[in-house]
Enzyme design. Structure first.
Site, PDB file in Angstrom:
ATOM      1  CB  ILE A   8      -0.929  -0.114   1.529  1.00 14.11           C
ATOM      2  CG1 ILE A   8      -1.990  -0.954   0.874  1.00 14.11           C
ATOM      3  CG2 ILE A   8      -1.633   1.450   1.558  1.00 14.11           C
ATOM      4  CD1 ILE A   8      -2.918  -1.295   2.322  1.00 14.11           C
ATOM      5  CE  LYS A   9       3.696   6.386  -4.295  1.00 16.41           C
ATOM      6  NZ  LYS A   9       3.532   7.751  -3.360  1.00 16.41           N
ATOM      7  CG  PHE A  10       0.575   4.638   3.872  1.00 13.97           C
ATOM      8  CD1 PHE A  10      -0.825   5.032   4.802  1.00 13.97           C
ATOM      9  CD2 PHE A  10       1.056   3.483   4.009  1.00 13.97           C
ATOM     10  CE1 PHE A  10      -1.026   3.835   5.478  1.00 13.97           C
ATOM     11  CE2 PHE A  10       0.523   2.450   4.637  1.00 13.97           C
ATOM     12  CZ  PHE A  10      -0.762   2.586   5.371  1.00 13.97           C
TER      13      PHE A  10
END
Length: 288
Positions: free
Chosen positions: A26-28
């Protein structure tokens, strides 16, 4: 390993890569940060290499309390507001003077989303080990570590990654980063990313207005064209000013297409809206 470290980056791609050997994270939507836990202190490094410990002191204190000496972690400083990731809040922290950053931290404390370990307290520099091995080491070391330090969720199932991409945008998740299971950690664009924002990375090469409060920036796009941005928001202007303040003085330059501007040292990357890059003016959305 010497401070600062050159960080690994991701290349934007139009779709999620699939096949054997891919892992997905997941890319925050926050500010890239490397946490250095030494024997007697903690340093927080920005993507540019600057020491930004003073504006992320809540993360530094948590790292000093809960991380073992000798650890160097790569990840993202994230701020949650009203149940979602808020990049503007993180940007405000990053662009603030230390006293203001402390005030913001009291209202909206930060979280560190760790996705890699560069140095292990027992094994030393582990950047040459494969991603899956580093991931295992990271999980082991942070297994009992409480918030605000956390490990980024990851999966080797592209179906799961696609579901994350399609369902988590409303809570501020920017996209997905894909990494090869066998890849070592090294500087440069070694990963791939898909994200909802239609932006491209550009390098700042100049600015208009005073150095302490730039009005706009001149950027070099990936195809080497130079463009003048639209007026910067206050947080963006402050972030650019912070880079200028730690760089060698620029010089005045005039271009027929861009007008008069002051050059700046290389090393500052911004995201600009891709839809505007065919025109003479681009819109800066964030400082990387």
């Amino acid at each position: 390993m010497r401070f600062p470290v050159d960080v690994a980056l991701a290349q934007a791609v139009p779709r999620l890569p699939v096949g054997d050997g891919w892992w997905y994270e997941i890319k925050f939507d926050g500010h890239r940060s490397v946490i250095w836990r030494s024997v007697d202190t903690v340093h927080v490094q920005a993507r540019s290499g600057r020491d930004v410990t003073a504006v992320w002191m809540d993360l530094a204190l948590a790292a000093f309390t809960h991380l073992r000496p000798g650890m160097v972690l790569d990840g993202e400083a994230v701020v949650y507001r009203h149940g979602r990731v808020d990049f503007s809040a993180a940007q405000s922290r990053a662009a603030s003077a230390p006293p203001r950053a402390r005030q913001l931290a009291e209202e909206w404390p930060a979280t560190f989303a760790a996705w890699d370990i560069l140095q292990h307290p027992d094994l030393g520099d582990v950047r040459g080990r494969p991603y899956t091995e580093r991931r295992g080491l990271l999980l082991d070391l942070l297994e009992d570590v409480p918030p605000p330090l956390q490990v980024v969720p990851a999966s080797d199932d592209p179906t799961v990654a696609q579901a994350w991409y399609e369902t988590l945008h409303d809570v501020g998740i920017e996209g997905i980063v894909a990494k090869r299971a066998t890849s070592t950690y090294r500087a440069g664009r070694i990963w791939q990313k898909i994200r909802h924002a239609d932006t491209v990375d550009a390098e700042v090469i100049g600015h208009t207005g005073p150095a302490a409060r730039p009005r706009a920036v001149v950027v070099e796009l990936p195809d080497a064209r130079h463009r003048l941005s639209q007026p910067l928001t206050a947080p963006l202007s402050a972030a650019v000013a912070a880079h200028i303040a730690t760089s060698e003085p620029g010089h005045r330059k005039r271009s027929r297409d861009l007008g008069s501007y002051t050059t700046v040292a290389r090393g500052l990357t911004v995201e600009v809206l891709a839809g505007t890059t065919r025109h003479a003016v681009v819109t800066v959305t964030r400082v990387r």
